[in-house]
Enzyme design. Structure first.
Site, PDB file in Angstrom:
ATOM      1  CB  SER B 661      53.292  39.499  31.675  1.00 51.92           C
ATOM      2  OG  SER B 661      53.095  40.665  30.914  1.00 51.92           O
ATOM      3  CE  LYS B 704      56.913  41.762  29.841  1.00 44.72           C
ATOM      4  NZ  LYS B 704      56.143  40.693  30.477  1.00 44.72           N
TER       5      LYS B 704
END
Lengths: 275, 810
Positions: B661, B704
């Site tokens: 990611s 996040k």
């Protein structure tokens, strides 16, 4: 135990080389519950020493033992072993016994010794051997004769006891028959009921004989029969005991007990042990 | 991604704040509180699993057992049980089973099948029979009739024996010989008046007389021997007669009682046969049950481990009420004994003994004819249980085995009970990983569990499904004795279900998580004195749950704010970007920014992943970094060898790194370093990238964003800060309310990125530039990168040429 002039203080049980558990157990239990002293009497046949001295003496041992020569040393050793067996069995039977108990080993003839050693306050227990060989070598009738000749009351015990609990049955030859009082006394001590049969009520047949022959008589669950000697034949007690599988106590009538008097000396060698 | 022509990249768009969170739509469901909602079972949105369950329960063939898999906490057991209950009620009630004594071989107790409900009746009937026998047998053996017959036998044999001895005695007496009893046997001697003649007197007799006496004794001895040797045979005959009398007497006593007891079970051949065996055993072994007069024999029960009548008792293994349907049994502790039954022991005089009444049923017995629900993890971790389950299913019968003998714990005599035929549908529950592992390592799994029921983790978030989940919430509240929820509270729970599903367009079906939330919301409602659970209670419950679990998150944020962990949230820097990572610890996930840096120089065409070099990077991370090489190779200086040495690192990362990611963030740092153009530090980046530069979806997008937002807010929101996420992740956004408010106020932003060109333009303020012909436009970022790479190649070429010339000069 005291019963209208007959006071029992001791129970004498005859023990042979292989005492039966039944008679020992019964003797211990009765003595305990009737609060009697217990005397175990082991009789060693004096004839055996004479036999052992014979040059051709030998014995037959059952169960595959066959014929074996017998001598005084071997006999002596085996008699010691037999005594120990009896001592162990006696100690086991009386291990919870609260009264005085004693085992005596005497030499002589059982019949004579029984008559000689017993007292008026004794009950002498005579067990019918279950083994026919023993019956042949030690005739019960001889033993009984000797016992009846003594001053003691005699208890005849069958080889197998059918009942250990139940009423105590008195066979009364008369309204004042001592058997009634004795039965009541014993029943009270045993915590059992007492039942009475009037010997005169049985038509054409003495009650005791009738009882021996007719197991379905009214009192069919008794554990002990008490009767007076003389009112019935001497073999009646044996017949009742054998037929009904229960002990029979034969007590001496008052006059007989007094007449028989004190025991005679036996002259036999005696060894005693108190567990 | 193929270039399709000189199209200018789309400018990255700020995700409208309305799309950062999707509110629940309960407009189609009229209710004030959940108390008004109709209940619903736990199987919403599980069409696939439901079909599997229906199939698995209907197919009545071997091996078609069910393996139910799904997410942990989905409470699949409850859902499956409700399906099974409907099916089980309509199925016939299975048989009862009992164990009885095997009179011929007591070590192998017999199993008998009875119609449902009859086992207890059988047990009661046999118990009553035993009670009756306890009275009847002794009384008949104490009766005068019996004693009379017994005495007659004894007298007959005593007479027979006595006659022999009497004749011998008579003969001996006539010859002046006496039979004596010695301590060990019998002997004969010459006698007078019953007394043995003294030895000296015997020796004084003439030799002829002595010889005569000895001969007479010899003859009599032979007779004595003959009689004594016949005694065992006589005794045998007597015992046979007594035994026959006992058998006849016992038969008389038991026949009527047994016939009465057997009458109720006449139509059951196995039971009738057992009762017949019991009758024979009683008659054959009557001595065990009555008081014997024989010396040395004991009264009934005395000295034996148990009452002798116990051998006739019935051990009811399993019994069911008629019409109760098929059983559904869930075994939570599937040890071998709990699963297939066990044989218990009892201590007796220092030894362990057992008998058929100590056989205990297992879950397989109780579930026989119905369903057995087992947790797969539990059964594979219990010693012997998994193998025993497969063995039982393969053999179609339950054989009780003693675990102690497997491991040599006891060597005492045990039992081998008759196996019980089994027809059971086993339903295993487990997580997907366990199923796939088992399928991979145990080829027998597919033999026995042919039907897979895979529970969905979530369902599409339609209005209908929201309404269904609202009703499920009502059921959960009701079952757990919680307050009802008002509409707003239900809406927030539904939104949390979407957050749990990590998708604004889906609803989590992990019921246990919803239950935990509702219980805590109920607690908050109680604290606040609310009659029903309101939205604030749910909100407070969410906050409390996060607060309890967020100590590590708070410490991580603290270290950034104290500049122990270096994260910039303003300014710009060459070769440095804020990546975002997610940490999941103990069921709680939180995001935090991580500085990613890159250094470049001429080299051999490698991108060095420092994480990989020090073995802190996982394979997925390494794959992401290698993709960067592919991206560079396909985008820049196509006619020139790649002469780059780049190193990438997660700064201040002291643990393992995995996943791809951060690959887009790494690429931005690499491009920035190559172009020598600084990247904005007020932005954080997440997303993976492919070799064509397309930015791809990642997980944990909400955590996040919130992780970077928390740092920015703590330092003060500037209005320029934000997070770059893949466009594909927009659908997953279910952000916290404070993030949404900041975005709505223009103080924070979430950017949806499709390509690296979009992202680099946003991060640098320079257009990436699209290749025209063989070159990128002059002044574009990509042109700078390409030029830099060509410069590196030139340096490499010069270096190589100089080296060769130096070599020739030498």
């Amino acid at each position: 135990m005291q019963s209208q002039g007959r006071s029992f203080k001791r129970l004498v049980v005859g023990l042979d080389v292989g005492p039966s558990d039944t008679s020992l157990h019964l003797a211990a239990e009765l003595a305990e519950r009737l609060r009697l002293d217990l005397l175990g009497l082991m009789v060693e046949d004096g004839n055996l020493r004479a036999l052992a001295a014979m040059p051709f003496a030998r014995e037959f041992r059952p169960l595959g033992g066959g014929w074996r020569p017998i001598d005084e040393q071997t006999l002596s050793h085996e008699q010691i072993l037999a005594r120990r067996r009896v001592e162990r069995a006696f100690a086991e039977a009386v291990k919870r016994f609260a009264h005085r108990c004693r085992l005596e080993v005497v030499q002589g003839r059982a019949a004579e010794l029984l008559a000689a050693i017993s007292r008026t306050d004794d009950i002498v227990m005579i067990s019918e051997p279950s083994n026919p060989a023993e019956r042949a070598t030690q005739p019960l009738s001889t033993l009984l004769d000797s016992a009846f000749r003594s001053a003691a009351a005699v208890m005849v015990v069958p080889p197998k006891i059918a009942r250990w609990h139940g009423p105590v049955l008195a066979i009364a030859a008369s309204p004042v028959d001592l058997a009634v009082a004795a039965a009541a006394e014993i029943a009270g001590a045993l915590g059992e009921e007492v039942r009475i049969i009037d010997a005169r009520s049985v038509v054409d047949s003495p009650a005791a004989h009738h009882l021996a022959a007719k197991p379905t008589l009214a009192s069919s669950s008794e554990c002990l029969v008490v009767m007076t000697r003389g009112a019935h034949g001497d073999t009646t007690a044996l017949a009742i005991a054998a037929r009904r599988g229960i002990p029979v106590l034969v007590i001496e009538p008052p006059g007989e007990a007094a007449r028989v008097g004190e025991p005679t000396a036996t002259g036999g060698r005696t060894r005693s042990r108190v567990p | 991604m193929e270039d399709s022509g000189p199209v200018e990249p789309r400018r990255p768009a700020i995700v409208p704040w309305e799309r950062l969170y999707r509110r629940a739509d309960l407009s189609g469901l009229a209710f004030a509180t959940t108390a008004e909602l109709a209940p619903i079972d736990g199987l919403i949105g599980q069409t696939r699993a439901l079909e599997a369950l229906r199939f698995g329960t209907k197919v009545d063939k071997d091996g078609f057992n069910l393996f139910v898999i799904g997410p942990t906490g989905a409470r699949m057991q409850d859902a499956v049980r409700s399906v099974l209950e409907r099916d089980a009620a309509a199925r016939p009630t299975p048989s009862d089973w009992v164990y009885v004594n095997n009179f011929a071989d007591p070590d192998r107790p017999l199993a008998i099948e009875l119609p449902p409900g009859r086992a207890r009746l059988f047990q009661v009937a046999m118990h009553k029979l035993i009670d009756d026998l306890k009275t009847a047998l002794p009384s008949v053996f104490q009766s005068d009739d019996y004693h009379a017959r017994r005495r007659a036998i004894d007298e007959t044999f005593q007479g027979k024996q006595g006659e022999g001895f009497a004749a011998l005695q008579q003969k001996a007496t006539a010859q002046g010989i006496v039979i004596l009893r010695t301590p060990m046997g019998f002997a004969m001697a010459p006698a007078r008046d019953g007394q043995v003649i003294p030895p000296e007197e015997f020796n004084a007799l003439p030799e002829a007389r002595r010889h005569e006496i000895q001969e007479a004794i010899g003859v009599l001895e032979k007779e004595l021997e003959g009689i004594i040797q016949r005694i065992p045979a006589w005794e045998r005959q007597r015992r046979d007669e007594v035994r026959k009398l006992d058998r006849d007497t016992a038969k008389f006593a038991v026949d009527q009682l047994i016939d009465e007891a057997a009458e109720a079970f006449r139509e059951l051949p196995a039971v009738a046969a057992h009762i017949e065996r019991m009758r024979l055993d009683l008659v054959d072994n009557v001595a065990l049950f009555v008081v014997k007069g024989e010396e040395g024999e004991e009264a009934a029960g005395h000295g034996r481990p148990a009452n002798p009548f116990d051998r006739y008792e019935i051990n009811v293994l399993v019994s069911r009420a008629p019409g109760s349907g098929a059983p559904i049994v869930e075994e939570l502790h599937p040890t071998l004994g709990n699963l297939i039954g066990r044989i218990e022991y009892m201590a007796l005089r220092g030894a362990l003994v057992t008998h058929f009444r100590l056989i205990k049923a297992g879950a397989m017995h109780r579930a026989n004819g119905g369903y057995l629900m087992l947790d797969a993890r539990s059964i594979v971790t219990e010693p012997f249980s998994w193998a025993a389950l497969k063995r039982t299913l393969r053999q179609g019968q339950i054989a009780i085995e003693d675990v102690g003998r497997f491991v040599g714990l006891n060597n005492t005599a045990s039992l081998e009970p008759d196996p019980v035929p089994v027809k059971v549908k086993v339903v295993l529950f487990g997580d997907r990983l366990l199923y796939f592992l088992l399928a991979a390592i145990d080829p027998e799994l597919s033999d026995h569990f042919k039907v897979l029921a895979d529970f969905e983790n979530d369902i599409p978030r339609t209005a209908e499904n929201e309404a269904l989940l609202a009703r499920l919430i009502a059921v959960i509240a009701g079952r757990n004795g919680l307050r009802a929820l008002d509409r707003d509270a239900v809406a927030l729970v539904l939104e949390q279900a979407a957050r749990l599903a990590d998708h604004s367009g889906k609803l989590s079906l992990v019921v246990e998580q919803l239950r935990e939330l509702l219980i805590e919301a109920d607690f908050c409602a109680a604290e606040a004195g609310h009659a029903a659970i309101v939205r604030d209670d749910v909100d407070a419950a969410v906050a409390h749950r996060i607060r309890r679990a967020a100590r590590l998150r708070d410490r991580a944020q603290e270290s950034i704010l104290e500049e122990v962990a270096l994260i910039d949230t303003e300014g710009s820097h060459v070769g440095q970007v804020n990546g975002l990572s997610v940490h999941s610890i103990g069921g709680f996930s939180f995001g935090r920014p991580t500085r990613i840096t890159c250094q470049v120089r001429p080299g051999s065409g490698r991108v060095v992943d420092i994480e990989r070099e020090v073995e802190l990077g996982g394979p997925l991370h390494s794959k992401g970094v290698l993709i960067l090489s592919g991206f560079l190779a396909g985008h820049y200086a196509l006619d020139t060898p790649m002469s780059l040495l780049a190193s990438l690192v997660f700064e201040q990362s002291y643990g393992g790194v995995d996943g791809d990611s951060a690959s887009s963030a790494e690429l931005y740092a690499l491009l920035s370093a190559l172009a020598a153009v600084p990247l904005r530090q007020d932005l954080a980046v997440t997303g993976s990238v492919n070799q064509h530069g397309a930015v791809q979806a990642i997980g944990g997008v909400n955590e996040k964003i919130e992780g970077f937002f928390d740092i920015c807010r703590a330092r003060g929101l500037t209005g320029s800060q934000g997070v770059l996420i893949p466009q594909a992740n927009v659908q997953h956004l279910m952000l916290r309310n404070d993030v949404i408010e900041a975005c709505a106020a223009g103080r924070f932003a979430v950017y949806a990125i499709r390509t690296i060109d979009e992202g680099i333009a946003l991060l640098t303020g320079h257009e990436a530039g699209h290749r025209v012909g063989s070159h990128y436009p002059e002044g574009s970022l990509n042109r700078r990168i390409e030029d830099r790479l060509r410069d590196f190649a030139e340096v490499q070429r010069n270096f190589a040429r100089n080296g060769r010339e130096a070599g020739r000069g030498d």
